[in-house]
Write an enzyme that holds these catalytic residues in place. Structure first.
Site, short mmCIF file in Angstrom:
data_model
loop_
_atom_site.label_atom_id
_atom_site.label_comp_id
_atom_site.label_asym_id
_atom_site.label_seq_id
_atom_site.Cartn_x
_atom_site.Cartn_y
_atom_site.Cartn_z
N GLU A 186 19.06 8.42 -10.43
CA GLU A 186 18.27 8.96 -9.31
C GLU A 186 17.35 7.87 -8.79
O GLU A 186 17.40 6.73 -9.27
CB GLU A 186 17.48 10.20 -9.76
CG GLU A 186 16.51 9.92 -10.90
CD GLU A 186 15.81 11.17 -11.42
OE1 GLU A 186 15.69 12.17 -10.71
OE2 GLU A 186 15.35 11.11 -12.58
N TYR A 199 3.19 17.20 -14.75
CA TYR A 199 2.67 17.43 -13.40
C TYR A 199 3.74 18.12 -12.55
O TYR A 199 4.93 18.19 -12.93
CB TYR A 199 2.20 16.12 -12.76
CG TYR A 199 3.31 15.24 -12.25
CD1 TYR A 199 4.10 14.49 -13.13
CD2 TYR A 199 3.59 15.15 -10.88
CE1 TYR A 199 5.12 13.69 -12.66
CE2 TYR A 199 4.61 14.34 -10.40
CZ TYR A 199 5.37 13.62 -11.29
OH TYR A 199 6.39 12.83 -10.83
N ARG A 257 9.81 25.17 -13.35
CA ARG A 257 10.05 23.82 -13.89
C ARG A 257 8.82 23.34 -14.67
O ARG A 257 8.96 22.73 -15.73
CB ARG A 257 10.39 22.84 -12.75
CG ARG A 257 10.66 21.44 -13.28
CD ARG A 257 11.20 20.53 -12.20
NE ARG A 257 10.19 20.25 -11.18
CZ ARG A 257 10.44 19.57 -10.07
NH1 ARG A 257 11.65 19.09 -9.83
NH2 ARG A 257 9.49 19.34 -9.19
N LEU A 311 15.58 14.17 -13.35
CA LEU A 311 14.72 15.33 -13.14
C LEU A 311 15.55 16.37 -12.37
O LEU A 311 16.30 16.02 -11.46
CB LEU A 311 13.50 14.93 -12.30
CG LEU A 311 12.53 16.07 -12.03
CD1 LEU A 311 11.72 16.38 -13.28
CD2 LEU A 311 11.60 15.73 -10.89
#
Ligand SMILES: Cc1ncc(COP(=O)(O)O)c(C=O)c1O
Length: 286
Positions: A183, A39, A58, A207
């Protein structure tokens, strides 16, 4: 209180624009069965996409990594169409894209000749006012897999981490792997230590955030020293500022971090975060 979330008025599913209650996928869709999909979320500031190419790049990288043959850039115009159709041209909004491997009889191996399932829609989002917010957060063990660079729809570990924070009255959960911060459950993470900005290096453990990259660029332009180096939880005593970034988060300073029911950090300064927020607002709304 958890904020109320609304369905969009229209969604694009496999070539058609549909009302959400008319949009269906097969129970054998592999995103439903395995989380076998990717997604992407792209922000639109008053109708104008920010870093659209980077978001599509990405998406393409992630699809390539899981070997789904799909050209992400075919969605470029559709993203604007979603904004138009839902009359979000003058508002702040985001476009959600999901590409799943598609529908096939259940098997762990990847079936041949499978058609991707493509879902895309726009939704309103508040992108203003983040500079007035601060977040209290918790820190817990990062229980995700070893390919966090892939923006997979299989977000169970992120969902569990976020829910743990929200249920306890915190805004986000900062994830720690072998003592080092990676993160947030849905955000990138930065620390300011002795005036130097620190963030976890790119790779399989985080990410590659689009907002994160923009913050790195802003630091370079403002001549603020930045290192891509993971921060250990024991280093928090030396940390002056912490902030998280993301497409819908923007740049939000962390006021405190609680770990195993103990407050292990309280913000000491805010000047670097403030400077970055100021330039970020100019770049996204300029
Ligand atoms: C785990 C994780 N890290 C980082 C981010 C921030 O990425 P971006 O700035 O591209 O939105 C997100 C955004 O949803 C995320 O889910």
């Amino acid at each position: 209180m958890k904020p109320e979330k609304k369905y969009p008025s229209e969604v694009y599913l496999n070539g058609k624009w549909l009302k959400p209650d008319e949009a269906f996928i097969s129970v054998f869709d592999r995103a439903f069965m395995f989380g076998d999909g990717i997604y992407e979320v792209t922000p639109f500031y008053k109708g104008k996409a920010f870093k659209q190419k980077e978001h599509l790049k990405r998406l393409q990288y992630c699809l390539d990594q899981i070997q789904v043959a799909f050209d992400a850039f075919t969605l470029e115009q559709l993203m604007y169409e979603a904004i138009d159709r839902t009359k979000l041209n003058d508002a702040d909004a985001a476009v959600y894209i999901q590409v799943s491997r598609g529908v096939a009889a259940r098997s762990h191996f990847v079936p041949e000749n499978i058609q991707t399932t493509v879902l895309l829609y726009a939704f309103p989002v508040t992108l203003e006012g983040f500079e007035k917010k601060t977040w209290k957060v918790i820190a817990t063990e990062d229980k995700r897999w070893h390919r966090c660079d892939i923006k997979s729809t299989a977000l169970l570990a992120n969902v569990m981490a976020n829910e743990e924070a929200i249920a306890a009255g915190f805004a986000e959960n900062l994830l720690v792997r072998k003592g080092y911060f990676t993160e947030g459950s849905h955000s990138s993470l930065f620390f300011v230590k002795y005036g130097v900005v620190h963030t976890h290096p790119e790779g399989h453990k985080i990410l590659s955030g689009i907002t994160r990259t923009e913050v790195i660029n802003i630091c370079a332009d403002l001549k603020i020293k930045l290192v891509e180096k993971a921060v250990h939880i024991d280093e928090l005593v030396e940390v002056e500022e912490i902030f998280v970034t993301g497409t819908t988060t923007q740049i939000i300073p962390i006021s405190s971090v609680t770990h195993q029911d103990k407050k292990v950090y309280s913000a000491r300064k805010d000047s670097v975060t403030k400077k970055l927020q100021e330039v970020f607002i100019k770049r996204t709304r300029g």
